[in-house]
Scaffold this motif. Structure first.
Motif, PDB file in Angstrom:
ATOM      1  N   TRP A   1       0.836  -1.210   0.000  1.00 19.36           N
ATOM      2  CA  TRP A   1       0.000   0.000   0.000  1.00 19.36           C
ATOM      3  C   TRP A   1       0.861   1.246   0.000  1.00 19.36           C
ATOM      4  N   HIS A   2       1.876   1.182   0.824  1.00 21.47           N
ATOM      5  CA  HIS A   2       2.781   2.340   0.868  1.00 21.47           C
ATOM      6  C   HIS A   2       3.370   2.598  -0.504  1.00 21.47           C
ATOM      7  N   PHE A   3       3.814   1.534  -1.135  1.00 22.53           N
ATOM      8  CA  PHE A   3       4.411   1.705  -2.460  1.00 22.53           C
ATOM      9  C   PHE A   3       3.401   2.272  -3.447  1.00 22.53           C
ATOM     10  N   PHE A   4       2.223   1.679  -3.440  1.00 22.48           N
ATOM     11  CA  PHE A   4       1.178   2.090  -4.378  1.00 22.48           C
ATOM     12  C   PHE A   4       0.867   3.579  -4.225  1.00 22.48           C
ATOM     13  N   LEU A   5       0.610   3.981  -2.995  1.00 21.06           N
ATOM     14  CA  LEU A   5       0.234   5.382  -2.776  1.00 21.06           C
ATOM     15  C   LEU A   5       1.391   6.323  -3.068  1.00 21.06           C
ATOM     16  N   THR A   6       2.579   5.934  -2.647  1.00 21.31           N
ATOM     17  CA  THR A   6       3.718   6.819  -2.883  1.00 21.31           C
ATOM     18  C   THR A   6       3.969   6.983  -4.378  1.00 21.31           C
ATOM     19  N   PHE A   7       3.878   5.871  -5.089  1.00 20.40           N
ATOM     20  CA  PHE A   7       4.166   5.922  -6.522  1.00 20.40           C
ATOM     21  C   PHE A   7       3.169   6.839  -7.234  1.00 20.40           C
ATOM     22  N   ILE A   8       1.900   6.655  -6.899  1.00 21.47           N
ATOM     23  CA  ILE A   8       0.882   7.500  -7.539  1.00 21.47           C
ATOM     24  C   ILE A   8       1.075   8.952  -7.122  1.00 21.47           C
ATOM     25  N   GLY A   9       1.221   9.148  -5.819  1.00 25.65           N
ATOM     26  CA  GLY A   9       1.379  10.513  -5.334  1.00 25.65           C
ATOM     27  C   GLY A   9       2.615  11.163  -5.927  1.00 25.65           C
ATOM     28  N   PHE A  10       3.661  10.394  -6.027  1.00 27.13           N
ATOM     29  CA  PHE A  10       4.909  10.951  -6.539  1.00 27.13           C
ATOM     30  C   PHE A  10       4.755  11.420  -7.981  1.00 27.13           C
ATOM     31  N   ASN A  11       4.241  10.525  -8.811  1.00 27.73           N
ATOM     32  CA  ASN A  11       4.131  10.914 -10.220  1.00 27.73           C
ATOM     33  C   ASN A  11       3.107  12.021 -10.412  1.00 27.73           C
TER      34      ASN A  11
END
Ligand code: HEA
Ligand code: HEA
Ligand code: CUA
Ligand SMILES: [Cu+2]
Lengths: 147, 288, 596, 342
Positions: free
Chosen positions: C463-473
């Motif tokens: 979940w952390h990865f998913f949210l960070t990746f989306i938020g980051f891009n």
């Protein structure tokens, strides 16, 4: 660590006559002071004096610091350092040592006034009299610096 | 879940490409300002844009290529991961330590591309910055001196002679000089040059529509040249952090036909020379 | 998800299970002046993760102002209250300056070299500790004066006001930024302290790696992580002193009346004209002489760690081990001669600019080799889709974007336009956050079991990865467009300029994404802290990896290895058909089968 | 696995590598600034660079370096007594070096060749004379009339002192006012007391105050003439010499520096103090390293061999830096002394 057995054996004795090295260094120092007294082209002297300094550094590093007796690692460590150390001033030179763009600072104006550098910008050389402080001009005039 | 993650990694580059694709239409691209289309408003700017697009194509191809490669290895890797170690040949892990030929290939090809970019652009750069490559028109001298200070631009023009022709701009202020603040008028007929300097900290002279940018460095007088292709107002701002007011350091940059420019300067001259103290006016106009 | 999923059953490779380790051994010493490299590593790790929140919170302040200019900021505004929580322009300057400073000097550099360098180097080369344990401890504790000085600079005056690049004259003359007063001085002091800290670290790492490798651990059997740490240490050792020197010069200029960077005759803020004889460009050269190599300091260790993770999670040897090593060396070497690309527009000699442009282009080459080799490593592997792999793949994917945007800027004419716009901001967040931080996230998940004998939660991790990746891009990709649209960086209110007005909604979208990404980091921190106590217990080698560190108990006791490990092969022998037991991994310490 | 040298020695060499870069930044900066600043001060009379001092210091450092190798050799041969003595000599050399250095610094301080304080052209130099004269005059007055030395207060004192003839009557007046006062605000009272003390001091030091008034007049005239642009630097210098020769205020004006513009003097002084200062800091660190060994006294033993070797390496490096600083600071700029510029 236990298996770092290699540390031993570095105390073996190398026969260097340190006293001779010391004398050599003293002579070098004397030579550079002599250069200061004789009248030669100053660029030549600069090169000579620096050459003497390098020679001194050689003596100190090779004998006092025992580099003469060290393994090949000394090159790996010192060559890159030496290259960087020479490279940095070289890379700085085009911007700081020379100037591609016209420099306009009070020191340059003084230097032009005293004929140290040619007056290329065509700037007036005499300081303007009176109060010129509302010239919004960086190097505009010397007079205002006293306010 | 594996398929999801594979898709996830393929999805985002697609989004990125789409976003870039639609960006110009959404006005998320070069500033439309004067042109209405986002095209550069100076010949040199056009060449910069061309270069930009060329690099964009190269990088886009690289980007898409590498992302496809990544997607491919992810999908096949996901399939293979279900198979146990030492499975049938088709599903087996490819045990390899690398390939010399591949390494050579993917070093040489990018090297060639990069070298090409590097050499290809030099001319534009030289023309913009190297004094000997400046266009002939601007070698005659600057039309104005722009001095940046916190947080405004001060402009010094040479005055006009009796016939209404501009005098030569001298390095130091002259009694005949004309001054404005935050307003630079230039001709749109030919390339022009200014002297750029700073009175306090570092600033940067930025004309986005013309693709011109040059830092104003304290102590240096830097010649900057540009050519506006259209007579209109352009944005002009400061692009180097210069203190708390950095963001509001904007000016009015007007390119106009020669006659209008003369007229404007004449007006300026009349205004400044008219209040009875001939030698001092220039200065008092811009006093703090 | 077969073999590489961490499992509780440890029977298979239960080498060291005679003794039951205290899983909290490292944590328990965290507040002490320990000279154990693992404790120091964990100290660095936890400190920097907290600093990440601080730096991120400052970034959220920046984003708030860009999305809702001049509107009162909830929470934060009242903390540093100025005019009812409203962000003033000075405050905005301080926000991004301190954001960058904290992120670079207190997060990225110490988390890579300090946390992972410390924890991994002795373990991966089979040493019992660093060469100079005391120096090592000092290098951690020297962070604290730095943190204190940075902290103080928030409160002494309005905060440093010259960006993280601290260009004089703005940073050198008190009148130029009246609010910054003591704060800028404190900032410079702090940079000196982190410099000393890194210096001690790097000499230590180099000595350790050169001199303390276990028997059999030849240079080309070292994991790429170690190579990366080694090269990073070299970069630090030779670049950092120059920044320290320049920092002293600026400090003296600011406080003692020395002059190096400020020319004479400047009238700043109506004060008396300056009398110095210095040159502003000098600082830029000296600063970037360090800070460009520093950007590679901020990515090489992550590159190394990602290589290890990718090989392990693909169950495949690294593709092109030696090219990987050589390209890192090339990046380091070239990294020393490209610093001028930050100064294309600064009034440097144009011929010098051209030289720097060519070298900058060339540095993309070794990076390209690395990218292709990572893809080659995964090619034909059996990918284990766990958090580690996801973060590592994100590293590669994001690094490509960040690197490619670097090409635009390396092209000088294009840089004329995009210099100091958000295009630059996009570029460096892609490499710094997109690449390095994702690499670090992967590394945290990967080596956590070694630190605490437990694994972090996969679900939360994903979940952390998913949210960070989306938020980051979502936050940073649009910055490329803002940059092309000509939005300058370091602007408290870009919308003052008519041609930027229409970008407000885009900025608001980005801010929302940034907040999302920010809160995702709380998941990481929570997952980390909670897993220390309740994570699933795991064996000493839960990923079935080859590295020496996995042959030590988790957490490794003081002295690391029960007996001196002997190394028989490189660290990437995954899925070797010759492996006698038919396993898909072959630990470095496993003796080869006796010839039949 | 590793190199056949101990960690400590490898670490020291690596550290020295970083040190080379540290000094490279300074020396490189110095070189490029030297060339980038036309008119860099090279006249040793102007810069007060003493080649003799530098040369002697070079010798002292070389000798100390020699002593360190002697010490190291003795350690290796387990002749600890000899090693101890050699280290003691090294330590003493370091002391001498710092002594000579302080002597040089003292020279710079007394001529006010300090970063940020140097006038770079005639105008600034003239101005500096005026400012320093005013400061000297103010200081003298402040000594004569004790109390608060704030600018406002000084101003009041000046007004009063110029009225030295009427001081006695002023004093009686104030005393009277104080006497008459009762029940008034204590603030007013404090103010009056202050004035009483002031007038009292003026009356007590009447002769001196009269001298001060003379100086004040001279300084005021100097300032007026300067701001009216009537004085050249030579004339200013003459005026100052006259003032300093006047026995009435000679001792107070002694501290005022003669006009002495040095083009790029601030940059020069900054570089000089930066480079020699950081070098001196390194000398001090080396002394600490040696002091630690020396503190062992007779207990010096084999286990200190590595220590001596490594601090020796460090010490040689300190020597090396000086070997380059000496020509760069002392010799090369001094070639064409006497002629302006280069
Ligand atoms: C981890 C940090 C990091 C990394 C790795 C990089 C990597 C690179 N950077 Fe970046 N950079 C920063 C951090 C970093 N940078 C920061 C923080 C700043 C701003 C500082 C400030 O001003 O505040 C900055 C600024 C910056 C500038 C200055 C811009 C300006 O201010 O005007 C430039 C200009 O050239 C630049 C270039 C590059 C290049 C060419 C690379 C290359 O190394 C990238 C190489 C990688 C690739 C190219 C991708 C992979 C390759 C392929 C897939 C192969 C094929 C590619 C081609 C054929 C094109 N960077
Ligand atoms: C490693 C480096 C790094 C990292 C990780 C980041 C992360 C982020 N940065 Fe960073 N940034 C820089 C390095 C970095 N930045 C640098 C070098 C500059 C240049 C500065 C200069 O110009 O001088 C810069 C400048 C910069 C700007 C430009 C400012 C300007 O020019 O005006 C912006 C604007 O959006 C920005 C945004 C962000 C955001 C939204 C994040 C996000 O990724 C942050 C995500 C959030 C978190 C990780 C925090 C989570 C915290 C909470 C949820 C709150 C908890 C609360 C408390 C503990 C109190 N940054
Ligand atoms: Cu001026 Cu920014
Ligand atoms: Cu860079």
């Amino acid at each position: 660590m236990a298996y770092q057995e290699t540390a031993e054996g570095h105390h073996e004795h190398h026969h260097v006559n340190y006293w001779l090295i010391f004398i050599a260094l003293c002579i070098c120092t004397a030579i550079s002071v002599v250069f200061d007294v004789v009248q030669l082209d100053r660029r030549l002297i600069a090169v000579l004096v620096l050459a003497v300094a390098v020679a001194k550094a050689q003596f100190v590093m090779r004998y006092f610091m025992h580099l003469k007796f060290e393994g090949a690692w000394k090159y790996v460590l010192l060559l890159p350092t030496a290259i960087l150390a020479c490279g940095l001033p070289l890379a700085l030179a085009p911007d700081i040592g020379l100037h591609y763009y016209r420099t306009d600072v009070p020191q340059y104006r003084t230097a032009m006034r005293e004929g140290i550098i040619p007056n290329e910008g065509g700037a007036p050389l005499e300081p303007e009299a009176g109060h010129a402080d509302d010239h919004n001009h960086a190097g505009g005039d010397e007079g205002s610096h006293q306010e | 879940m594996k398929r999801f993650w594979c898709t996830f990694f393929v999805f985002w580059p697609i989004m990125a490409v789409i976003l870039c694709w639609v960006a110009p239409a959404q006005n998320w691209w070069f500033p439309r300002g004067a042109s209405g289309t986002g095209a550069a408003m100076s010949p040199l700017g056009e060449r910069i844009d061309d270069l930009f697009y060329m690099i964009l194509i190269i990088t886009a191809v690289t980007f898409v290529g590498t992302q496809i490669g990544l997607g491919y290895v992810l999908f096949t890797g996901a399939r293979r991961s279900d198979a146990p170690h030492g499975a049938e040949d088709a599903e087996k892990t490819w045990f390899t330590h690398g390939s010399h030929n591949l390494e050579v290939m993917w070093s040489v090809v990018p090297a060639a591309v990069l070298l090409f970019i590097a050499l290809y652009q030099m001319e534009v750069w030289a023309e913009f910055r190297v004094k000997d490559s400046f266009p002939d028109e601007v070698r005659t001298g600057p039309i104005a001196e722009v001095t940046a200070r916190q947080f405004e631009w001060r402009i010094r023009y040479p005055g006009l002679d009796a016939n209404g022709n501009p005098l030569e701009l001298m390095p130091d202020p002259q009694p005949t000089d004309l001054y404005t603040v935050n307003e630079l008028h230039v001709t749109s007929a030919e390339p022009v040059m200014i002297w750029l300097r700073s009175e306090d900290v570092q600033h940067s002279f930025f004309l986005p529509e013309l693709r011109v940018k040059q830092d104003a460095v304290p102590g240096l007088v830097i010649p900057v040249w540009f050519e506006a292709t259209k007579s209109t107002d352009y944005s002009w701002l400061c692009a180097e952090l210069c203190g708390w007011g950095h963001y509001k350091m904007k000016g009015r940059f007007v390119a106009e036909p020669e006659e209008d420019l003369r007229e404007w300067m004449q007006e300026l001259q009349n205004e400044q020379m008219d209040d009875g103290v001939p030698d001092d006016v220039g200065d008092s106009q811009v006093a703090d | 998800m077969s073999i590489a999923t961490p499992t509780a059953e440890a029977s298979h490779d239960g080498e060291h299970h005679a003794h039951v380790e205290d899983k909290l051994a490292l944590l328990k010493k965290i507040h002490t002046f320990s000279t154990d490299h693992k404790v120091i590593g964990v100290q660095f790790l936890i400190t920097t993760m907290l600093m990440l929140l601080v730096g991120g919170a400052l970034a959220l302040g920046v984003r708030w102002q860009l999305a809702f200019p001049w509107e009162s900021m909830p929470f934060f505004g009242s903390l540093f209250a100025q005019q009812g929580g409203q962000i003033s322009p000075e405050f905005y300057t301080m926000l991004f300056t301190m954001h960058a400073t904290v992120m670079i000097f207190l997060v990225i550099i110490p988390i890579l070299a300090g946390a992972f360098g410390n924890f991994l180097i002795p373990l991966m080369i089979g040493a019992d500790d660093m060469a100079f344990p005391l120096l090592n401890a000092l290098s951690y504790w020297f962070m604290w004066p730095a943190i204190a000085c940075f902290g103080a600079s928030f409160f002494f005056g309005g905060g440093p006001a010259a960006g993280w690049t601290s260009y004089p004259v703005l940073s050198a003359v008190q009148e130029a930024a009246p609010g910054s007063g003591m704060a800028q001085t404190m900032w410079l002091l702090a940079v000196t302290f982190v410099g000393v800290s890194s210096m001690m670290g790097s000499v230590n790492y180099m000595t350790t790696i050169i001199n303390m490798r276990a028997p059999g651990m030849t240079l080309f059997r070292m994991p790429l992580t170690i190579w990366a740490m080694f090269i990073t240490a070299i970069l630090q050792a030779f670049a950092l002193p120059v920044l320290t020197a320049a920092g002293f010069m600026l400090l003296f200029e600011r406080t003692l009346g020395f002059t190096f960077f400020v020319p004479g005759g400047l009238v700043i803020n109506n004060a008396d004209p300056t009398t110095g004889g210095g040159q502003p460009l000098l600082w830029q050269h000296l600063f970037w002489f360090y800070s460009h190599p520093a950007v590679y300091i901020m990515i090489l260790p992550a590159m190394g760690m990602v290589s290890d993770m990718l090989a392990c999670m693909s169950r495949k040897p690294i593709f092109g081990y030696k090219p990987m090593v050589y390209s890192m060396a090339a990046i380091a070497g070239l990294g020393f001669i490209v610093w001028g690309h930050h100064m294309f527009i600064s009034g440097m000699n144009p011929a010098l600019g051209m030289t720097f442009m060519v070298s900058t282009m060339m540095i993309a080459l070794p990076s390209a080799v690395k990218v292709f080799n990572w893809i080659g490593t995964m090619w034909g592997g059996r990918l284990q889709f766990n958090t580690v792999l996801l973060n590592a793949v994100a590293f590669v994917s994001m690094f490509i974007v960040g690197g490619l945007s670097g090409i635009f800027m390396a092209a000088v004419p294009v840089d004329i336009y995009i210099h100091d716009t958000y295009f630059i901001v996009a570029h460096f967040h892609y490499v710094l956050f997109g690449a390095t931080l994702f690499g670090v996230f992967g590394a945290i998940h990967f080596w956590f079991p070694k630190m605490f004998g437990r694994t972090m939660s996969e679900t939360v991790g994903k979940w952390h990865f998913f949210l960070t990746f989306i938020g980051f891009n979502g936050t940073f990709f649009p910055m490329h467009l803002l940059g092309v649209a000509g939005m300058p960086r370091r602007y408290a209110d870009p919308y003052l300029h008519p041609y930027l007005e229409h970008l407000l909604p885009m900025n608001q979208f980005m801010t929302i994404c940034a907040i999302l990404m920010g809160f995702a980091q709380l998941l990481l921190l929570g997952n980390f802290l909670i897993s220390i106590f309740v994570g699933k217990e795991c064996s000493d080698n839960p990923w079935h990896a080859n590295g020496l560190e996995w042959s030590a108990p988790s957490p490794p006791p003081h002295g690391n290895f029960p007996s001196v490990p002997v190394v028989y092969r490189g660290p990437y022998e995954y899925s070797d058909p010759a492996q006698p037991e038919g396993l898909d991994y072959w630990p470095q310490t496993e003796p080869p089968p006796a010839p039949a | 696995m590793g190199l056949p040298i101990p960690n400590s020695k490898l670490g020291m060499w690596l550290f020295l590598g970083t040190e080379i870069m540290f000094f490279t930044a300074f020396i490189g900066t110095y070189i490029v600034l030297y060339f980038g600043s036309p008119g860099w001060p090279t006249d040793t009379h102007v810069t007060h660079i003493s080649i003799i001092a530098g040369g002697v210091n070079t010798f002292v450092l070389i000798f100390s370096s020699y002593m360190v190798v002697v010490a190291h050799e003795a350690m290796a041969l387990r002749n600890f007594d000899k090693a101890y003595k050699a280290l003691l000599v090294t330590f003493a050399c370091a002391f001498v070096f710092l002594g000579i250095k302080s002597y040089e610094y003292y020279g710079k301080f007394s001529h006010n060749i300090l970063p940020g304080q140097i006038a770079e052209n005639d105008e600034q130099a003239i101005d500096k004379v005026v400012q320093e004269s005013e400061a000297a005059s103010d200081e003298w007055l402040n000594d004569l009339v004790p109390g608060d030395g704030s600018p406002e207060r000084i101003h009041i004192k000046q007004l009063a002192a110029r009225n030295v003839a009427g001081a006695e009557s002023e004093l009686t007046q104030v005393t009277q006012q104080l006497k008459d006062m009762d029940g008034a605000s204590s603030e007013r009272q404090a103010e009056l007391q202050q004035r009483e003390a002031m007038w009292q001091a003026i009356v007590d030091n009447k002769a001196q105050i009269e001298n001060w008034v003379a100086l004040d007049a001279a300084v005021t005239k100097l300032r007026d003439d300067v701001s009216a642009n009537r004085l050249t630097m030579e004339q200013t210098d003459e005026r100052l010499t006259t003032l300093q020769a006047d026995e009435r205020f000679a001792s107070h004006m002694a501290a005022v520096h003669h006009p002495h513009p040095i083009l790029y003097g601030n940059l020069f002084a900054s570089m000089y103090f930066l480079m020699t200062g950081f070098h001196a800091v390194h000398v001090v660190v080396g002394m600490i390293l040696f002091a630690i060994v020396l503190s062992k006294g007779a207990r010096l033993s084999e286990e200190w061999t590595d220590w001596v070797e490594n601090s020796g390496l460090y010490w040689h490096f300190v020597d090396l830096v000086w070997i380059f600083l000496f020509p760069l600071i002392y010799i090369i700029p001094g070639f064409d002394r006497g002629t302006p510029g280069h």
